[in-house]
Design a protein around this motif. Structure first.
Motif, PDB file in Angstrom:
ATOM      1  N   VAL A 134      41.119  59.440  46.811  1.00 50.29           N
ATOM      2  CA  VAL A 134      40.619  60.208  45.662  1.00 50.29           C
ATOM      3  C   VAL A 134      39.170  59.820  45.367  1.00 50.29           C
ATOM      4  CG1 VAL A 134      42.918  60.512  44.661  1.00 50.29           C
ATOM      5  CG2 VAL A 134      41.497  58.579  43.913  1.00 50.29           C
ATOM      6  N   GLY A 135      38.808  58.578  45.725  1.00 49.04           N
ATOM      7  CA  GLY A 135      37.448  58.110  45.490  1.00 49.04           C
ATOM      8  C   GLY A 135      36.411  58.873  46.283  1.00 49.04           C
ATOM      9  N   LEU A 136      36.781  59.395  47.439  1.00 44.44           N
ATOM     10  CA  LEU A 136      35.844  60.187  48.230  1.00 44.44           C
ATOM     11  C   LEU A 136      35.426  61.458  47.490  1.00 44.44           C
ATOM     12  CD1 LEU A 136      37.423  59.859  51.795  1.00 44.44           C
ATOM     13  CD2 LEU A 136      35.324  58.785  50.976  1.00 44.44           C
ATOM     14  N   PHE A 137      36.248  61.875  46.522  1.00 39.79           N
ATOM     15  CA  PHE A 137      35.929  63.034  45.697  1.00 39.79           C
ATOM     16  C   PHE A 137      35.228  62.625  44.389  1.00 39.79           C
ATOM     17  CE2 PHE A 137      39.408  64.337  48.402  1.00 39.79           C
ATOM     18  CZ  PHE A 137      39.120  65.653  48.737  1.00 39.79           C
ATOM     19  N   GLY A 138      34.929  61.341  44.260  1.00 42.90           N
ATOM     20  CA  GLY A 138      34.271  60.856  43.055  1.00 42.90           C
ATOM     21  C   GLY A 138      35.216  60.562  41.918  1.00 42.90           C
ATOM     22  N   ALA A 139      36.525  60.525  42.197  1.00 44.42           N
ATOM     23  CA  ALA A 139      37.505  60.218  41.164  1.00 44.42           C
ATOM     24  C   ALA A 139      37.704  58.705  41.068  1.00 44.42           C
ATOM     25  CB  ALA A 139      38.837  60.897  41.480  1.00 44.42           C
ATOM     26  N   GLU A 140      37.909  58.220  39.877  1.00 46.78           N
ATOM     27  CA  GLU A 140      38.145  56.795  39.644  1.00 46.78           C
ATOM     28  C   GLU A 140      39.644  56.547  39.525  1.00 46.78           C
ATOM     29  OE1 GLU A 140      35.994  54.404  39.597  1.00 46.78           O
ATOM     30  OE2 GLU A 140      34.028  55.277  39.188  1.00 46.78           O
ATOM     31  N   TYR A 141      40.092  55.452  40.139  1.00 44.85           N
ATOM     32  CA  TYR A 141      41.526  55.136  40.137  1.00 44.85           C
ATOM     33  C   TYR A 141      41.902  54.180  39.007  1.00 44.85           C
ATOM     34  CZ  TYR A 141      46.137  54.516  42.297  1.00 44.85           C
ATOM     35  OH  TYR A 141      47.488  54.527  42.553  1.00 44.85           O
ATOM     36  N   GLY A 142      40.906  53.699  38.277  1.00 49.53           N
ATOM     37  CA  GLY A 142      41.172  52.775  37.177  1.00 49.53           C
ATOM     38  C   GLY A 142      40.165  53.003  36.065  1.00 49.53           C
ATOM     39  N   PHE A 143      39.824  51.940  35.355  1.00 49.74           N
ATOM     40  CA  PHE A 143      38.845  52.041  34.280  1.00 49.74           C
ATOM     41  C   PHE A 143      37.434  52.059  34.866  1.00 49.74           C
ATOM     42  CE2 PHE A 143      42.578  50.236  32.226  1.00 49.74           C
ATOM     43  CZ  PHE A 143      42.674  51.047  31.097  1.00 49.74           C
ATOM     44  N   TYR A 144      36.546  52.768  34.202  1.00 46.51           N
ATOM     45  CA  TYR A 144      35.158  52.816  34.633  1.00 46.51           C
ATOM     46  C   TYR A 144      34.273  53.070  33.421  1.00 46.51           C
ATOM     47  CZ  TYR A 144      35.324  57.961  34.309  1.00 46.51           C
ATOM     48  OH  TYR A 144      35.438  59.259  33.862  1.00 46.51           O
ATOM     49  N   GLY A 159      40.115  56.646  34.699  1.00 47.95           N
ATOM     50  CA  GLY A 159      39.941  57.665  35.710  1.00 47.95           C
ATOM     51  C   GLY A 159      41.089  58.641  35.900  1.00 47.95           C
ATOM     52  N   PRO A 160      42.335  58.153  36.016  1.00 45.41           N
ATOM     53  CA  PRO A 160      43.449  59.068  36.299  1.00 45.41           C
ATOM     54  C   PRO A 160      43.724  60.117  35.229  1.00 45.41           C
ATOM     55  CG  PRO A 160      44.026  56.844  36.938  1.00 45.41           C
ATOM     56  CD  PRO A 160      42.729  56.745  36.187  1.00 45.41           C
ATOM     57  N   THR A 161      43.125  59.992  34.040  1.00 46.45           N
ATOM     58  CA  THR A 161      43.308  61.019  33.010  1.00 46.45           C
ATOM     59  C   THR A 161      42.103  61.949  32.918  1.00 46.45           C
ATOM     60  OG1 THR A 161      42.420  59.583  31.258  1.00 46.45           O
ATOM     61  CG2 THR A 161      44.801  59.502  31.649  1.00 46.45           C
ATOM     62  N   GLN A 162      41.167  61.813  33.861  1.00 48.99           N
ATOM     63  CA  GLN A 162      39.953  62.621  33.835  1.00 48.99           C
ATOM     64  C   GLN A 162      40.056  63.814  34.798  1.00 48.99           C
ATOM     65  OE1 GLN A 162      37.583  61.751  31.483  1.00 48.99           O
ATOM     66  NE2 GLN A 162      39.141  60.216  30.982  1.00 48.99           N
ATOM     67  N   GLU A 163      39.178  64.782  34.578  1.00 47.26           N
ATOM     68  CA  GLU A 163      39.226  66.033  35.332  1.00 47.26           C
ATOM     69  C   GLU A 163      39.016  65.826  36.830  1.00 47.26           C
ATOM     70  OE1 GLU A 163      40.094  69.902  35.720  1.00 47.26           O
ATOM     71  OE2 GLU A 163      40.113  68.788  33.811  1.00 47.26           O
ATOM     72  N   ARG A 164      38.131  64.899  37.207  1.00 46.02           N
ATOM     73  CA  ARG A 164      37.856  64.707  38.635  1.00 46.02           C
ATOM     74  C   ARG A 164      39.103  64.242  39.387  1.00 46.02           C
ATOM     75  NH1 ARG A 164      33.126  64.389  41.775  1.00 46.02           N
ATOM     76  NH2 ARG A 164      32.360  65.810  40.178  1.00 46.02           N
ATOM     77  N   PHE A 165      39.918  63.408  38.747  1.00 43.06           N
ATOM     78  CA  PHE A 165      41.173  62.971  39.368  1.00 43.06           C
ATOM     79  C   PHE A 165      42.096  64.169  39.582  1.00 43.06           C
ATOM     80  CE2 PHE A 165      45.474  61.252  39.385  1.00 43.06           C
ATOM     81  CZ  PHE A 165      45.367  60.132  40.193  1.00 43.06           C
ATOM     82  N   LYS A 166      42.142  65.084  38.603  1.00 43.48           N
ATOM     83  CA  LYS A 166      42.983  66.277  38.707  1.00 43.48           C
ATOM     84  C   LYS A 166      42.503  67.186  39.833  1.00 43.48           C
ATOM     85  CE  LYS A 166      44.290  68.435  35.005  1.00 43.48           C
ATOM     86  NZ  LYS A 166      44.243  69.136  33.697  1.00 43.48           N
ATOM     87  N   GLU A 167      41.217  67.122  40.162  1.00 42.67           N
ATOM     88  CA  GLU A 167      40.690  67.896  41.283  1.00 42.67           C
ATOM     89  C   GLU A 167      41.021  67.225  42.619  1.00 42.67           C
ATOM     90  OE1 GLU A 167      36.505  68.232  40.800  1.00 42.67           O
ATOM     91  OE2 GLU A 167      36.615  69.229  38.854  1.00 42.67           O
ATOM     92  N   ALA A 168      40.919  65.903  42.643  1.00 44.35           N
ATOM     93  CA  ALA A 168      41.043  65.163  43.899  1.00 44.35           C
ATOM     94  C   ALA A 168      42.475  65.054  44.395  1.00 44.35           C
ATOM     95  CB  ALA A 168      40.449  63.770  43.722  1.00 44.35           C
ATOM     96  N   PRO A 216      33.971  54.606  47.219  1.00 45.55           N
ATOM     97  CA  PRO A 216      34.766  54.088  46.107  1.00 45.55           C
ATOM     98  C   PRO A 216      34.965  52.578  46.049  1.00 45.55           C
ATOM     99  CG  PRO A 216      36.186  55.053  47.769  1.00 45.55           C
ATOM    100  CD  PRO A 216      34.780  55.319  48.210  1.00 45.55           C
ATOM    101  N   ASP A 217      34.360  51.825  46.944  1.00 39.61           N
ATOM    102  CA  ASP A 217      34.525  50.370  46.890  1.00 39.61           C
ATOM    103  C   ASP A 217      33.176  49.680  46.922  1.00 39.61           C
ATOM    104  OD1 ASP A 217      37.312  49.362  46.807  1.00 39.61           O
ATOM    105  OD2 ASP A 217      37.558  50.715  48.497  1.00 39.61           O
ATOM    106  N   ALA A 218      32.911  48.866  45.904  1.00 42.22           N
ATOM    107  CA  ALA A 218      31.669  48.107  45.834  1.00 42.22           C
ATOM    108  C   ALA A 218      31.983  46.648  45.563  1.00 42.22           C
ATOM    109  CB  ALA A 218      30.776  48.657  44.722  1.00 42.22           C
ATOM    110  N   ARG A 219      31.064  45.789  45.944  1.00 38.50           N
ATOM    111  CA  ARG A 219      31.229  44.378  45.621  1.00 38.50           C
ATOM    112  C   ARG A 219      31.044  44.172  44.123  1.00 38.50           C
ATOM    113  NH1 ARG A 219      28.675  40.813  50.532  1.00 38.50           N
ATOM    114  NH2 ARG A 219      28.909  42.391  52.144  1.00 38.50           N
ATOM    115  N   THR A 220      31.741  43.183  43.616  1.00 38.97           N
ATOM    116  CA  THR A 220      31.500  42.751  42.250  1.00 38.97           C
ATOM    117  C   THR A 220      30.302  41.801  42.252  1.00 38.97           C
ATOM    118  OG1 THR A 220      33.050  40.920  42.573  1.00 38.97           O
ATOM    119  CG2 THR A 220      33.926  42.941  41.616  1.00 38.97           C
TER     120      THR A 220
END
Length: 509
Positions: A218-228, A237-246, A323-327
């Motif tokens: 889902v991250g490839l579509f710019g959707a977040e899988y957690g908090f952002y 993220g999962p309650t946002q529109e981009r997740f619903k698209e992805a 969708p994956d970055a270093r902390t």
């Protein structure tokens, strides 16, 4: 890019700000032994590692493991030490919130005043990089641990999208530039027998990291899988529109056989299995280790045309997302309340932020693990690069380099042992802005931490459960999505967002 360049320049020149060349680093005239609880990736701290023996020569401070070599689970070791009340002088741990909670309960020494009076290198580092200091400050404004810092300004990218270039060549396909192209390539990998064995056994997309499988898709579509963070506002993220698209797209891919049918059970060895059996086409994985397959002699013997390259994430609505970055940091160490001489310990911790400590932590000992060319550029010796039966990173770890202590990483170390293509590709992700930054560390009070642990675990379980059901077809996404939103709200999502917002605002202020 100018801002990034200045930040990079500042990080690399920090050691020159505190001019310590040829300095005597001795902290005590007599040898001092300090106990430490430190385990990383199942490896217990070893006082005989080259790096820490050299540090002892410099400082006259010796570290000695407080745990048995047989106790390799750091969570278990930490909990055992805390519950027994028998704390070592120094605690190194991957979970800073636990160290901070212990500190706020009186189990760790506040370091603010100690740093101000006895740790000039750490103090200068924090003053120069307030973003790094944010990781170290607890909810009560005190510092209970010194983080183990990644060279975050120089390199945020950790993983990228890899694709079989030899399969693209075989089918006469170009590297996909957008999501429509990407879908067509996955379909071609599935239907046109790119491995040429006459069987429909190709698996277009696979992933070996189970917990990240859905997140990365889902991250490839710019959707977040957690908090952002969205302009300073905490969102889920999962309650946002981009997740619903992805999610419907990911479900479609799985239904059409474009995603590994065993993606949630394949396990950590999945990447190796897919590539060595010539059936895997695309994955999202670590740059260094994944690039290494192109130099694998056994694999090349099986398929001399094998080529696995990192590409820019396909654009979705005009933008590429990784969708994956270093902390900025991962764990660190602090001084327990049982320590008899915190001043000596903070001076030792400060040593690792000196010129010599910085070099030692990243490169080891000159003439042993590294050398310099005529221009002063460091490189690893044959001891590291040509060790029989081990890769360079294993050798470095075996000598104590980059072990989880309060120190700062130099990205040049990774470039020195890694494949040049891995460096090129990771820098491509960094400079082109594909990276979706991870949410900053939230700093909780002990009361908040208890609520967060309870609510977050329940919401995470609900998300993982429903994501798998949606992808696998066990639940209809359109019919059950709103019920999922209602479920996480009942579990306390609103309260969790409010707590996270307070924690974020607290750190910012």
């Amino acid at each position: 890019m100018l801002v990034l360049s200045l930040a990079l320049l500042g990080l690399k020149s920090f050691s020159n700000d505190v001019n310590e060349k040829n300095k005597n680093y001795k902290i005590s005239e007599k040898p001092v032994t300090l106990s430490i609880l430190a385990i990383q990736n199942g490896k217990v701290f070893d006082e005989n590692w080259l790096v820490f023996k050299e540090a002892f020569k410099d400082t006259n401070i010796k570290l000695e493991s407080a745990t048995s070599k047989n106790l390799t689970d750091e969570v278990q070791a930490f909990n055992l030490a805390v519950s027994s009340g028998n704390l070592p002088d120094i605690i190194s741990y991957a979970y800073p919130d636990k160290i901070e909670n212990l500190g706020m309960a009186g189990g760790m020494v506040p370091l603010n005043e100690l740093i101000d009076k006895h740790a000039p290198n750490i103090k200068a580092f924090f003053e120069k990089y307030p973003r790094y200091k944010m990781d170290a400050v607890a909810a009560d404004g005190k510092i209970y641990y010194i983080p183990c810092y990644y060279d975050w300004y120089a390199m945020k990218a950790s993983q990228g999208l890899f694709i079989r270039k030899d399969w693209l060549n075989k089918l006469g396909l170009e590297v996909p530039e957008n999501m429509d192209d990407f879908y067509k390539v996955l379909k071609a990998f599935k239907e046109q027998d790119p491995n040429g064995n006459g069987k429909a056994d190709e698996i277009p997309y696979f992933d070996r990291t189970i917990e990240f499988a859905t997140k990365e898709l889902v991250g490839l579509f710019g959707a977040e899988y957690g908090f952002y963070m969205d302009n300073g506002i905490v969102k889920y993220g999962p309650t946002q529109e981009r997740f619903k698209e992805a999610m419907p797209e990911v479900i479609k891919w799985y239904k059409e056989g474009l995603i590994d049918p065993e993606i949630y059970t394949r396990g950590f060895s999945g990447r190796d299995y897919m590539l060595r059996n010539d059936i895997g086409g695309v994955t999202f994985d670590w740059f260094a280790s994944t690039t290494g397959y192109n130099n694998d002699e056994e694999l090349k013997k099986q398929n001399e045309k094998f080529e696995f390259i990192a590409i820019a994430p396909p654009k979705y609505k005009g933008k590429s997302y990784a969708p994956d970055a270093r902390t900025t940091s991962l764990g660190g160490w602090g001084i327990s309340a049982s320590a008899k001489d915190p001043v000596t310990i903070i001076k030792y911790m400060d040593y690792w932020f000196s010129d010599k400590g910085y070099e030692l932590y990243n490169w080891g000992v000159e003439g042993d693990t590294f050398a310099k060319d005529e221009n002063g550029k460091k490189y690893y010796t044959d001891k590291v690069m040509k060790a029989p039966g081990k890769n360079a990173l294993q050798v470095l770890r075996d000598n104590g380099l980059q072990f989880k202590i309060g120190a700062r990483q130099d990205y040049e170390y990774e470039k020195a042992w890694g494949d040049p293509k891995a460096t090129e590709w990771s820098e491509m992700y960094m400079t082109n802005g594909y990276i979706m930054d991870q949410v900053p560390l939230f700093k909780y009070t002990p009361e908040e931490a208890k609520k967060v642990q309870k609510i977050n675990s329940q919401i995470s379980m609900a998300l993982d459960e429903m994501s798998q059901k949606w992808v696998l077809g066990a639940e209809d996404f359109d019919k059950s999505y709103e019920k999922f939103v209602e479920r996480v709200n009942k579990l306390g999502l609103k309260e969790l967002i409010e707590i996270n917002q307070r924690a974020y605002d607290r750190v910012q202020s």
